[in-house]
Design a protein around this motif. Structure first.
Motif, PDB file in Angstrom:
ATOM      1  N   GLY A   1       0.817  -1.212   0.000  1.00 14.10           N
ATOM      2  CA  GLY A   1       0.000   0.000   0.000  1.00 14.10           C
ATOM      3  C   GLY A   1       0.848   1.258   0.000  1.00 14.10           C
ATOM      4  N   LEU A   2       1.917   1.252   0.806  1.00 22.24           N
ATOM      5  CA  LEU A   2       2.831   2.400   0.839  1.00 22.24           C
ATOM      6  C   LEU A   2       3.524   2.580  -0.505  1.00 22.24           C
ATOM      7  N   PHE A   3       3.909   1.448  -1.116  1.00 22.72           N
ATOM      8  CA  PHE A   3       4.548   1.520  -2.433  1.00 22.72           C
ATOM      9  C   PHE A   3       3.618   2.152  -3.454  1.00 22.72           C
ATOM     10  N   ASN A   4       2.367   1.729  -3.459  1.00 22.23           N
ATOM     11  CA  ASN A   4       1.424   2.235  -4.453  1.00 22.23           C
ATOM     12  C   ASN A   4       1.217   3.737  -4.305  1.00 22.23           C
ATOM     13  N   GLN A   5       1.144   4.208  -3.054  1.00 23.76           N
ATOM     14  CA  GLN A   5       0.997   5.644  -2.844  1.00 23.76           C
ATOM     15  C   GLN A   5       2.229   6.399  -3.326  1.00 23.76           C
ATOM     16  N   ALA A   6       3.411   5.925  -2.924  1.00 23.38           N
ATOM     17  CA  ALA A   6       4.651   6.602  -3.294  1.00 23.38           C
ATOM     18  C   ALA A   6       4.899   6.521  -4.794  1.00 23.38           C
ATOM     19  N   TYR A   7       4.614   5.349  -5.359  1.00 22.30           N
ATOM     20  CA  TYR A   7       4.853   5.167  -6.789  1.00 22.30           C
ATOM     21  C   TYR A   7       3.913   6.045  -7.615  1.00 22.30           C
ATOM     22  N   GLY A   8       2.665   6.126  -7.196  1.00 23.30           N
ATOM     23  CA  GLY A   8       1.706   6.937  -7.936  1.00 23.30           C
ATOM     24  C   GLY A   8       2.115   8.396  -7.988  1.00 23.30           C
TER      25      GLY A   8
END
Length: 269
Positions: free
Chosen positions: A172-179
């Protein structure tokens, strides 16, 4: 699965490079004209069916006249610089649409729309040529296909991250940061670079078509005044700021005139 995605990505990148004749740069492009153009032509026809196209007026005729001159200038440059036949699959079309939006756009393959809302800012034929040169340049440089290619890579990166990360919270953290990171750090700069390329290419071909490239900066001064200073910070925008464009166009105008002189163009309207 992760190894498969990486392998596919490497192979795609290896075969997806196309050189832009106007910049000499190798560009990212997964989508050939044979795929992009029919799709764009179909979407363009549908758009015209759903909107009010202005026909037979002096303004509509001027849009076509300027577009034809700009396209001819582009072809002259391409032929002279070792790229004959580059435009063989293009189907240039220019339409004026009754809409107050201050905008114009060009789809892959040369399908162009001007909204009536931009005409008061363009003011005259030369102003229209500034906008037309920019829009034609997007088509010449395959910017539409490049944007789709970049979006595909962005999606592949997201899939790869989600496959590689097993923990739900970390994913979830990756998806936020990646987005956020891929948008601000990659996609928006990519788009701004395309706009800058189109400004420079457009300036050159409008000059070859006989229009004064010095007027480009003047048009963007009017665009800036029309916006009332309401614009997001440049790093959060798909386009360079008005001031950046004005400064660039002012600096590039002499070189555009010099390029036009190679084609026998010594006076500009």
């Amino acid at each position: 699965m992760k190894k498969i995605i990486i392998t596919i990505l490497v192979l795609v990148l290896a075969v997806a490079c196309k050189t832009n004749p106007f910049t000499g740069k190798s560009t990212l492009n997964f989508y050939p004209n044979s795929q992009m153009f029919p799709m764009a032509f179909s979407q363009y026809d549908q758009f015209l069916e759903e909107n009010k196209v202005v026909k037979g007026t002096s303004e509509a005729q001027m849009i076509t006249k300027v577009g034809q001159r700009i396209a001819t200038a582009a072809e002259r440059w391409l032929d002279a610089n070792g790229h004959p036949g580059y435009l063989k699959d293009y189907q240039w079309e220019y339409n004026l649409v009754d809409d107050e939006t201050v905008n114009a756009w060009c789809m892959p393959g040369g399908k162009i729309v001007f909204y009536t809302g931009i005409l008061p800012i363009a003011q005259d034929e030369t102003g229209i040529a500034v906008v037309m040169g920019h829009e034609v340049a997007h088509a010449l440089a395959d910017h539409g296909a490049q944007r789709m290619s970049a979006s595909t890579l962005q999606q592949i990166g997201a899939v790869a991250g989600n496959v590689a990360i097993k923990d739900d919270q970390t994913r979830g953290l990756f998806n936020q940061a990646y987005g956020v990171g891929s948008q601000i750090g990659v996609m928006l700069p990519f788009s701004r670079n395309h706009e800058t390329e189109a400004d420079r290419i457009g300036l050159q071909i409008m000059a070859i078509a006989g229009y004064d490239p010095s007027e480009a900066a003047e048009l963007w001064k009017r665009m800036k005044a029309n916006s009332g200073g309401q614009a997001p910070p440049e790093f959060l925008s798909t386009h360079p700021s008005n001031d950046t464009r004005i400064n660039n166009l002012t600096a590039w105008a002499p070189a555009a005139k010099q390029e036009a002189r190679k084609f026998g163009v010594t006076s500009f309207k």
